[in-house]
Motif scaffolding. Structure first.
Motif, PDB file in Angstrom:
ATOM      1  N   ALA A  81      51.059  66.384  57.130  1.00  0.00           N
ATOM      2  CA  ALA A  81      51.602  64.632  57.462  1.00  0.00           C
ATOM      3  C   ALA A  81      50.239  63.602  57.650  1.00  0.00           C
ATOM      4  CB  ALA A  81      52.342  64.917  58.736  1.00  0.00           C
ATOM      5  N   LEU A  82      50.389  62.741  56.924  1.00  0.00           N
ATOM      6  CA  LEU A  82      49.148  61.905  57.209  1.00  0.00           C
ATOM      7  C   LEU A  82      49.684  60.122  57.654  1.00  0.00           C
ATOM      8  CD1 LEU A  82      48.665  60.114  54.207  1.00  0.00           C
ATOM      9  CD2 LEU A  82      48.555  62.644  53.584  1.00  0.00           C
ATOM     10  N   VAL A  83      48.716  59.430  57.977  1.00  0.00           N
ATOM     11  CA  VAL A  83      48.942  58.166  58.084  1.00  0.00           C
ATOM     12  C   VAL A  83      48.143  57.338  57.174  1.00  0.00           C
ATOM     13  CG1 VAL A  83      48.805  56.134  59.540  1.00  0.00           C
ATOM     14  CG2 VAL A  83      49.796  58.487  60.459  1.00  0.00           C
ATOM     15  N   LEU A  84      48.167  56.577  56.327  1.00  0.00           N
ATOM     16  CA  LEU A  84      47.582  55.848  55.465  1.00  0.00           C
ATOM     17  C   LEU A  84      47.368  54.469  55.624  1.00  0.00           C
ATOM     18  CD1 LEU A  84      45.512  55.773  52.991  1.00  0.00           C
ATOM     19  CD2 LEU A  84      47.603  55.908  51.434  1.00  0.00           C
ATOM     20  N   ILE A  85      46.378  53.965  56.317  1.00  0.00           N
ATOM     21  CA  ILE A  85      46.238  52.585  56.682  1.00  0.00           C
ATOM     22  C   ILE A  85      45.244  51.641  55.514  1.00  0.00           C
ATOM     23  CG2 ILE A  85      45.390  50.871  58.429  1.00  0.00           C
ATOM     24  CD1 ILE A  85      47.054  52.990  59.749  1.00  0.00           C
ATOM     25  N   SER A  86      45.750  50.390  55.162  1.00  0.00           N
ATOM     26  CA  SER A  86      45.349  49.822  53.925  1.00  0.00           C
ATOM     27  C   SER A  86      45.000  48.126  54.357  1.00  0.00           C
ATOM     28  CB  SER A  86      45.957  50.002  52.634  1.00  0.00           C
ATOM     29  OG  SER A  86      46.878  48.848  52.478  1.00  0.00           O
ATOM     30  N   HIS A  87      44.083  47.777  53.869  1.00  0.00           N
ATOM     31  CA  HIS A  87      43.617  46.419  54.247  1.00  0.00           C
ATOM     32  C   HIS A  87      43.040  45.815  52.813  1.00  0.00           C
ATOM     33  CE1 HIS A  87      43.282  42.584  56.369  1.00  0.00           C
ATOM     34  NE2 HIS A  87      42.009  42.526  55.647  1.00  0.00           N
ATOM     35  N   ASP A  88      43.715  45.085  51.919  1.00  0.00           N
ATOM     36  CA  ASP A  88      43.089  44.781  50.871  1.00  0.00           C
ATOM     37  C   ASP A  88      42.212  45.881  50.061  1.00  0.00           C
ATOM     38  OD1 ASP A  88      43.766  42.215  51.359  1.00  0.00           O
ATOM     39  OD2 ASP A  88      42.016  41.442  52.465  1.00  0.00           O
ATOM     40  N   GLY A  89      43.246  46.939  50.052  1.00  0.00           N
ATOM     41  CA  GLY A  89      42.620  48.034  49.430  1.00  0.00           C
ATOM     42  C   GLY A  89      43.203  48.285  47.753  1.00  0.00           C
ATOM     43  N   ALA A  90      43.611  47.367  47.225  1.00  0.00           N
ATOM     44  CA  ALA A  90      44.241  47.634  45.866  1.00  0.00           C
ATOM     45  C   ALA A  90      43.271  48.649  44.676  1.00  0.00           C
ATOM     46  CB  ALA A  90      44.749  46.388  45.166  1.00  0.00           C
ATOM     47  N   SER A  91      41.827  48.233  45.078  1.00  0.00           N
ATOM     48  CA  SER A  91      40.842  48.494  44.037  1.00  0.00           C
ATOM     49  C   SER A  91      40.584  49.802  44.356  1.00  0.00           C
ATOM     50  CB  SER A  91      39.410  47.779  44.227  1.00  0.00           C
ATOM     51  OG  SER A  91      38.808  47.901  45.661  1.00  0.00           O
ATOM     52  N   TRP A  92      40.660  50.244  45.533  1.00  0.00           N
ATOM     53  CA  TRP A  92      40.548  52.011  45.942  1.00  0.00           C
ATOM     54  C   TRP A  92      41.904  52.843  46.030  1.00  0.00           C
ATOM     55  CZ3 TRP A  92      42.475  53.231  50.444  1.00  0.00           C
ATOM     56  CH2 TRP A  92      42.737  52.124  51.578  1.00  0.00           C
ATOM     57  N   LEU A  93      43.203  52.262  46.365  1.00  0.00           N
ATOM     58  CA  LEU A  93      44.421  52.810  46.493  1.00  0.00           C
ATOM     59  C   LEU A  93      44.753  53.691  45.608  1.00  0.00           C
ATOM     60  CD1 LEU A  93      46.385  50.366  48.798  1.00  0.00           C
ATOM     61  CD2 LEU A  93      45.771  52.640  49.352  1.00  0.00           C
ATOM     62  N   PRO A  94      44.797  53.365  44.395  1.00  0.00           N
ATOM     63  CA  PRO A  94      45.103  54.287  43.258  1.00  0.00           C
ATOM     64  C   PRO A  94      44.394  55.626  43.124  1.00  0.00           C
ATOM     65  CG  PRO A  94      45.000  52.029  42.376  1.00  0.00           C
ATOM     66  CD  PRO A  94      44.395  52.102  44.015  1.00  0.00           C
ATOM     67  N   THR A  95      43.032  55.921  43.578  1.00  0.00           N
ATOM     68  CA  THR A  95      42.396  56.961  43.390  1.00  0.00           C
ATOM     69  C   THR A  95      42.982  57.737  44.652  1.00  0.00           C
ATOM     70  OG1 THR A  95      40.566  55.831  42.512  1.00  0.00           O
ATOM     71  CG2 THR A  95      40.106  58.006  43.702  1.00  0.00           C
ATOM     72  N   VAL A  96      43.105  57.119  45.948  1.00  0.00           N
ATOM     73  CA  VAL A  96      43.523  57.735  47.205  1.00  0.00           C
ATOM     74  C   VAL A  96      45.042  58.226  46.990  1.00  0.00           C
ATOM     75  CG1 VAL A  96      44.225  57.393  49.525  1.00  0.00           C
ATOM     76  CG2 VAL A  96      41.959  56.582  48.606  1.00  0.00           C
ATOM     77  N   ILE A  97      45.861  57.422  46.191  1.00  0.00           N
ATOM     78  CA  ILE A  97      47.057  57.816  46.262  1.00  0.00           C
ATOM     79  C   ILE A  97      47.364  59.180  45.274  1.00  0.00           C
ATOM     80  CG2 ILE A  97      49.380  57.133  45.179  1.00  0.00           C
ATOM     81  CD1 ILE A  97      48.845  54.318  46.340  1.00  0.00           C
ATOM     82  N   ASP A  98      46.414  58.903  44.168  1.00  0.00           N
ATOM     83  CA  ASP A  98      46.448  60.118  43.144  1.00  0.00           C
ATOM     84  C   ASP A  98      46.070  61.383  43.906  1.00  0.00           C
ATOM     85  OD1 ASP A  98      46.668  61.158  40.492  1.00  0.00           O
ATOM     86  OD2 ASP A  98      44.489  61.495  40.666  1.00  0.00           O
ATOM     87  N   GLY A  99      45.056  61.313  44.792  1.00  0.00           N
ATOM     88  CA  GLY A  99      44.428  62.418  45.470  1.00  0.00           C
ATOM     89  C   GLY A  99      45.626  63.077  46.418  1.00  0.00           C
ATOM     90  N   ILE A 100      46.516  62.217  46.920  1.00  0.00           N
ATOM     91  CA  ILE A 100      47.450  62.669  47.849  1.00  0.00           C
ATOM     92  C   ILE A 100      48.544  63.445  47.221  1.00  0.00           C
ATOM     93  CG2 ILE A 100      49.270  61.845  49.571  1.00  0.00           C
ATOM     94  CD1 ILE A 100      47.197  59.674  50.475  1.00  0.00           C
ATOM     95  N   THR A 101      49.004  62.615  46.087  1.00  0.00           N
ATOM     96  CA  THR A 101      50.214  63.110  45.474  1.00  0.00           C
ATOM     97  C   THR A 101      49.901  64.337  44.565  1.00  0.00           C
ATOM     98  OG1 THR A 101      49.806  61.476  43.372  1.00  0.00           O
ATOM     99  CG2 THR A 101      51.344  60.865  45.412  1.00  0.00           C
ATOM    100  N   THR A 102      48.611  64.563  44.111  1.00  0.00           N
ATOM    101  CA  THR A 102      48.219  65.807  43.338  1.00  0.00           C
ATOM    102  C   THR A 102      47.538  66.948  43.995  1.00  0.00           C
ATOM    103  OG1 THR A 102      46.030  64.813  42.658  1.00  0.00           O
ATOM    104  CG2 THR A 102      48.087  64.106  41.191  1.00  0.00           C
ATOM    105  N   GLN A 103      47.463  66.690  45.296  1.00  0.00           N
ATOM    106  CA  GLN A 103      46.964  67.715  46.166  1.00  0.00           C
ATOM    107  C   GLN A 103      47.767  69.170  46.071  1.00  0.00           C
ATOM    108  OE1 GLN A 103      46.042  66.968  50.090  1.00  0.00           O
ATOM    109  NE2 GLN A 103      48.225  67.084  50.766  1.00  0.00           N
TER     110      GLN A 103
END
Length: 77
Positions: A13-35
């Protein structure tokens, strides 16, 4: 408090906080969804981003809690 036998023993279970993170979020989301370890719950929080961060989080995880731009990290958590 849950009895020890009722506490899940697998999954993340995780909490993901973002603030103007569109440049790095795709990589983070990919990491979360493919683990390989199962993700049981994601709480996505955006702190008033002026970019597409909230939209990226919504597309990946559904509900996004949107807070004001001045929200601090501890408040967001």
């Amino acid at each position: 408090m849950a009895h020890p036998d009722e506490i899940p023993t697998s999954g993340v279970a995780l909490v993901l906080i973002s603030h103007d993170g569109a440049s790095w979020l795709p990589t983070v989301i990919d990491g979360i969804t493919t683990q390989t370890y199962p993700v049981t719950e994601v709480r996505a929080v955006d702190t008033g981003s002026k970019d597409q961060s909230a939209d990226l989080l919504r597309a990946a995880f559904g509900e996004v809690q949107e807070l004001g731009r001045g929200t601090t990290f501890p408040e967001a958590v």
